[in-house]
Design a protein around this motif. Structure first.
Motif, short mmCIF file in Angstrom:
data_model
loop_
_atom_site.label_atom_id
_atom_site.label_comp_id
_atom_site.label_asym_id
_atom_site.label_seq_id
_atom_site.Cartn_x
_atom_site.Cartn_y
_atom_site.Cartn_z
N THR A 32 0.82 -1.22 0.00
CA THR A 32 0.00 0.00 0.00
C THR A 32 0.85 1.27 0.00
OG1 THR A 32 -0.14 0.04 2.42
CG2 THR A 32 -1.89 -1.15 1.24
N ASP A 51 -7.55 -1.39 -1.25
CA ASP A 51 -6.24 -0.74 -1.21
C ASP A 51 -5.10 -1.76 -1.29
OD1 ASP A 51 -4.97 1.74 -1.17
OD2 ASP A 51 -4.59 1.67 0.99
N GLU A 82 -18.11 -2.41 7.42
CA GLU A 82 -17.72 -1.00 7.52
C GLU A 82 -17.08 -0.58 6.19
OE1 GLU A 82 -18.29 0.98 10.06
OE2 GLU A 82 -19.06 -0.56 11.43
N VAL A 83 -17.34 0.64 5.77
CA VAL A 83 -16.74 1.14 4.52
C VAL A 83 -15.21 1.11 4.61
CG1 VAL A 83 -16.44 3.22 3.09
CG2 VAL A 83 -18.72 2.52 3.80
N ALA A 84 -14.67 1.34 5.80
CA ALA A 84 -13.20 1.32 5.98
C ALA A 84 -12.64 -0.07 5.65
CB ALA A 84 -12.84 1.71 7.41
N ASP A 85 -13.39 -1.11 6.00
CA ASP A 85 -12.93 -2.48 5.69
C ASP A 85 -13.04 -2.78 4.21
OD1 ASP A 85 -12.13 -3.12 8.23
OD2 ASP A 85 -14.02 -4.07 8.80
N ARG A 113 -12.64 -0.38 1.87
CA ARG A 113 -11.57 0.43 1.27
C ARG A 113 -10.20 -0.21 1.48
NH1 ARG A 113 -13.04 5.08 3.05
NH2 ARG A 113 -13.98 5.84 1.13
N LEU A 114 -9.94 -0.74 2.67
CA LEU A 114 -8.62 -1.32 2.97
C LEU A 114 -8.34 -2.54 2.10
CD1 LEU A 114 -6.05 -1.25 4.67
CD2 LEU A 114 -7.20 -2.75 6.32
N ASN A 160 -16.06 -6.86 -0.73
CA ASN A 160 -14.83 -6.05 -0.82
C ASN A 160 -13.73 -6.80 -1.56
OD1 ASN A 160 -14.52 -7.89 1.31
ND2 ASN A 160 -13.87 -6.38 2.82
N ARG A 163 -11.12 -9.17 5.02
CA ARG A 163 -11.97 -8.52 6.03
C ARG A 163 -13.41 -8.92 5.69
NH1 ARG A 163 -9.62 -3.87 8.84
NH2 ARG A 163 -7.47 -4.47 9.21
#
Length: 303
Positions: free
Chosen positions: A75, A122, A113-116, A118-119, A164, A105
């Motif tokens: 990343t 990424d 979660e949106v963060a999971d 995105r990660l 995701n 994730r």
């Protein structure tokens, strides 16, 4: 004819364990000098330590091969560029990139979660982009390169709880499609591999007998062929438990519905014709869709 990597320099990301480790060992056993990259984190991407990569390097050296460890996170573009420079400084070139690093994730989309989301994108997608971007100038200059994306049946066909991961994995196929076109003039071949393998990413999901059949080693032959000198390009192979298949994104012959007020109703009536897979083809580029549509429209208008 043997699959030989003498004189070649390979970078394998996420090579501290599981499938990546097997890839690194196999490339080294067949003569490649290998950068063993691994952040050394948990499978959800947390933490980090170089010890996993160093252990694989020790295995390669003990078997008489050449390798170096690298702990860059895919990343981090600057760290990835430094990793590629490290390989070129030591060995003069970089021939092969195996984009294998990844995290999970998993959760249903409703609970994720949106963060999971995105990660995961990424690491899998942007991680591969960073690595491809870093090796691209060297491969262009030496007029030789072999790049492998690690895709997944979860991306190609979907899997509950992996929106995701699946989105990122199919995005890698899209990246392959264009890079293979852009790299062709300089003998850069770009392929994808969808492995079915029991690693720590999947160890909780399968019974012991199935885990044994799905040893990561079974995926390695497809990897070797997809990064070899005689490799195809723009090819997606699926491999596991001793079998290899190919996955294709196809375009059907389709149907003409016109441009008038009744076009939606006409499509309802002709949807089965649009979906009919008889005579479907694998387009050589995205332009094929437009060409097919314009050709059909022209034929209708010429009537």
């Amino acid at each position: 004819m043997g699959v030989d990597f003498k004189g070649r320099v390979a970078i394998v990301t996420g090579a501290g364990g599981g499938l990546g480790r097997q890839h690194a060992l196999a490339l080294a056993a067949r003569g490649a000098k290998v950068v063993v990259n691994d952040l050394g984190g948990a499978r959800d991407g947390s933490g980090g330590s170089l010890s996993a990569a160093e252990a694989v390097v020790a295995e390669i050296r003990a078997a008489g091969g050449e390798a170096m460890a690298n702990g860059a996170s895919v990343t981090d573009f600057e760290a990835v560029q430094a990793m590629v420079k490290q390989a070129v400084d030591a060995w003069g070139r970089v021939d092969i990139l195996v984009n294998n690093a990844g995290i999970l994730r998993d959760k249903s989309f409703a609970k994720m979660e949106v963060a999971d989301f995105r990660l995961v994108v990424d690491v899998h997608l942007m991680g591969a982009v960073h690595c491809c971007k870093a090796v691209w100038p060297y491969m262009n200059e030496q007029k030789y390169g072999r790049i492998l994306m690690t895709t997944s049946s979860s991306g190609l066909y979907g899997n509950f709880g992996q929106s995701n991961y699946g989105a990122a994995k199919l995005a890698l196929v899209g990246l392959m499609q264009t890079l293979s076109i852009e790299g062709a003039k300089n003998n850069i071949r770009v392929n994808s591999l969808a492995p079915t393998a029991a690693t720590r990413m999947t160890e909780d999901l399968m019974p012991p007998a199935v885990l044994e059949a799905l040893k990561p080693e079974a995926v390695v032959p497809a990897m070797l062929v997809l990064v070899a000198e005689d490799a195809p390009t723009r090819t997606t192979l699926c491999a596991g438990a001793g079998s290899v298949e190919a996955a294709h994104i196809t375009l059907t012959q389709g149907t003409w519905i016109g441009l008038d007020a009744q076009s939606p109703e006409r499509l309802v009536a002709q949807l089965s014709e649009a979906l009919d897979r008889n005579g479907e083809a694998v387009p050589q580029s995205g332009a094929a869709q437009g060409a097919q549509e314009v050709s059909r429209a022209s034929a209708r208008l010429a009537r």
